[in-house]
Motif scaffolding. Structure first.
Motif, mmCIF file in Angstrom:
data_model
loop_
_atom_site.group_PDB
_atom_site.id
_atom_site.type_symbol
_atom_site.label_atom_id
_atom_site.label_comp_id
_atom_site.label_asym_id
_atom_site.label_seq_id
_atom_site.Cartn_x
_atom_site.Cartn_y
_atom_site.Cartn_z
ATOM 1 N N THR A 28 0.870 -1.314 0.005
ATOM 2 C CA THR A 28 0.126 -0.024 -0.161
ATOM 3 C C THR A 28 0.965 1.251 -0.028
ATOM 4 N N SER A 29 0.353 2.258 -0.023
ATOM 5 C CA SER A 29 0.979 3.572 -0.104
ATOM 6 C C SER A 29 0.168 4.559 0.923
ATOM 7 N N ILE A 30 0.758 5.531 1.332
ATOM 8 C CA ILE A 30 0.306 6.552 2.067
ATOM 9 C C ILE A 30 -0.653 7.582 1.176
ATOM 10 N N ASN A 31 -2.012 7.699 1.567
ATOM 11 C CA ASN A 31 -2.882 8.467 0.847
ATOM 12 C C ASN A 31 -3.537 9.683 1.683
ATOM 13 N N ILE A 32 -2.768 10.404 2.080
ATOM 14 C CA ILE A 32 -3.315 11.524 2.727
ATOM 15 C C ILE A 32 -3.447 12.616 2.065
ATOM 16 N N HIS A 33 -4.429 13.550 2.081
ATOM 17 C CA HIS A 33 -4.903 14.624 1.398
ATOM 18 C C HIS A 33 -4.783 15.702 2.422
ATOM 19 N N ARG A 34 -4.153 16.940 2.072
ATOM 20 C CA ARG A 34 -3.961 17.772 3.145
ATOM 21 C C ARG A 34 -4.285 19.070 2.437
ATOM 22 N N THR A 35 -4.862 19.881 3.145
ATOM 23 C CA THR A 35 -5.104 21.299 2.452
ATOM 24 C C THR A 35 -3.629 22.191 2.716
ATOM 25 N N SER A 36 -3.068 22.416 1.577
ATOM 26 C CA SER A 36 -1.840 23.057 1.324
ATOM 27 C C SER A 36 -1.727 24.452 0.797
ATOM 28 N N THR A 37 -0.748 25.239 0.947
ATOM 29 C CA THR A 37 -0.661 26.507 0.177
ATOM 30 C C THR A 37 0.535 26.559 -0.521
ATOM 31 N N GLY A 45 -6.959 19.372 -5.026
ATOM 32 C CA GLY A 45 -8.228 19.859 -5.320
ATOM 33 C C GLY A 45 -9.239 18.616 -4.914
ATOM 34 N N TRP A 46 -8.987 17.595 -4.071
ATOM 35 C CA TRP A 46 -9.721 16.523 -3.931
ATOM 36 C C TRP A 46 -10.647 16.906 -3.001
ATOM 37 N N ASN A 47 -12.350 16.671 -3.246
ATOM 38 C CA ASN A 47 -13.210 16.846 -2.379
ATOM 39 C C ASN A 47 -13.250 18.173 -1.515
ATOM 40 N N SER A 48 -12.658 19.285 -1.991
ATOM 41 C CA SER A 48 -12.618 20.415 -1.250
ATOM 42 C C SER A 48 -12.559 21.664 -2.459
ATOM 43 N N VAL A 49 -12.577 23.023 -1.692
ATOM 44 C CA VAL A 49 -12.695 23.956 -2.422
ATOM 45 C C VAL A 49 -10.971 24.430 -2.685
ATOM 46 N N SER A 50 -10.659 24.832 -4.016
ATOM 47 C CA SER A 50 -9.307 25.360 -4.239
ATOM 48 C C SER A 50 -9.572 26.746 -4.696
ATOM 49 N N ARG A 51 -8.433 27.576 -4.590
ATOM 50 C CA ARG A 51 -8.763 28.820 -5.075
ATOM 51 C C ARG A 51 -7.242 29.238 -5.309
ATOM 52 N N VAL A 52 -7.222 30.411 -6.078
ATOM 53 C CA VAL A 52 -5.953 31.079 -6.398
ATOM 54 C C VAL A 52 -6.137 32.474 -6.247
ATOM 55 N N ILE A 53 -5.631 33.073 -5.306
ATOM 56 C CA ILE A 53 -5.672 34.595 -5.253
ATOM 57 C C ILE A 53 -4.529 35.319 -5.612
ATOM 58 N N ILE A 54 -4.766 36.390 -6.499
ATOM 59 C CA ILE A 54 -3.612 37.136 -7.105
ATOM 60 C C ILE A 54 -3.871 38.759 -6.608
ATOM 61 N N GLU A 55 -2.866 39.401 -5.975
ATOM 62 C CA GLU A 55 -2.880 40.629 -5.603
ATOM 63 C C GLU A 55 -1.693 41.329 -5.955
#
Length: 182
Positions: free
Chosen positions: A126-135, A168-178
């Motif tokens: 098996t392999s590790i399969n952790i989805h984490r919110t990251s920036t 972007g699995w199962n969650s909101v993803s966003r790009v912010i540009i300033e």
């Protein structure tokens, strides 16, 4: 024989104001100087968001957001926030990075984030399969004014095999540009 000095006296009653003085000589004619004020900084930002990107590519463009940059003497602050995942059964590494009109930032350096895994669990196959919110976040200078296509990409790290990436699995993803003043 002279006596000692006495105690100091108290102040007397104030006098009446004197008469005003004469007018002075006329001065030389001055120069007319117009001040030029720089226009005030206007806030300029954009957000692109996706409710469920679920993008499973391992190499290539994940998403793009087009931004109108108003000034050439400014910097762009970019941020990607969303779920990232890497899995593999042996050591692997993936990098998520920004591009501006198809090229990575060079002012001063690329804007990137990596995930490295040493190995999964070979004995359990098996392999590790952790989805984490990251920036992934940074500033890029040297981009001219006008339309800028800001892309978030996934690729491999130098000298490491690629794994199975997900963005972007199962969650909101966003790009912010300033746009920021330098």
């Amino acid at each position: 024989m002279q006596g000692r000095d006495g105690n100091p006296g108290i102040n007397g009653i104030p006098g009446t104001p004197g008469i005003p003085g004469r007018d002075g000589m006329k001065g030389e004619k001055g120069e007319c100087v117009t001040e030029r004020f720089e226009e005030p900084w206007r806030s300029n930002f954009k957000q692109c968001a996706w409710s469920s990107l679920n993008y499973g590519i391992d190499l290539g463009k994940v998403a793009e957001c087009t931004f109108t940059k108003l000034r050439s003497d400014s910097a762009l602050r970019v941020l990607f926030s969303g779920s990232l995942r890497l899995k593999c059964k042996a050591a692997c590494c993936q990098r998520w990075y920004f591009t501006f009109n198809g090229a990575e930032c060079t002012g001063p350096l690329p804007i990137e984030s990596i995930i490295y895994l040493d190995q999964g669990s070979p004995e359990l196959n098996t392999s590790i399969n952790i989805h984490r919110t990251s920036t992934v976040e940074g500033l890029c200078e040297g981009i001219t004014a006008g339309l800028v296509d800001v892309g978030i990409w996934v690729g491999t790290c130098a000298d490491y095999p690629r794994g199975d990436a997900s963005t972007g699995w199962n969650s909101v993803s966003r790009v912010i540009i300033e746009e920021l003043p330098k």
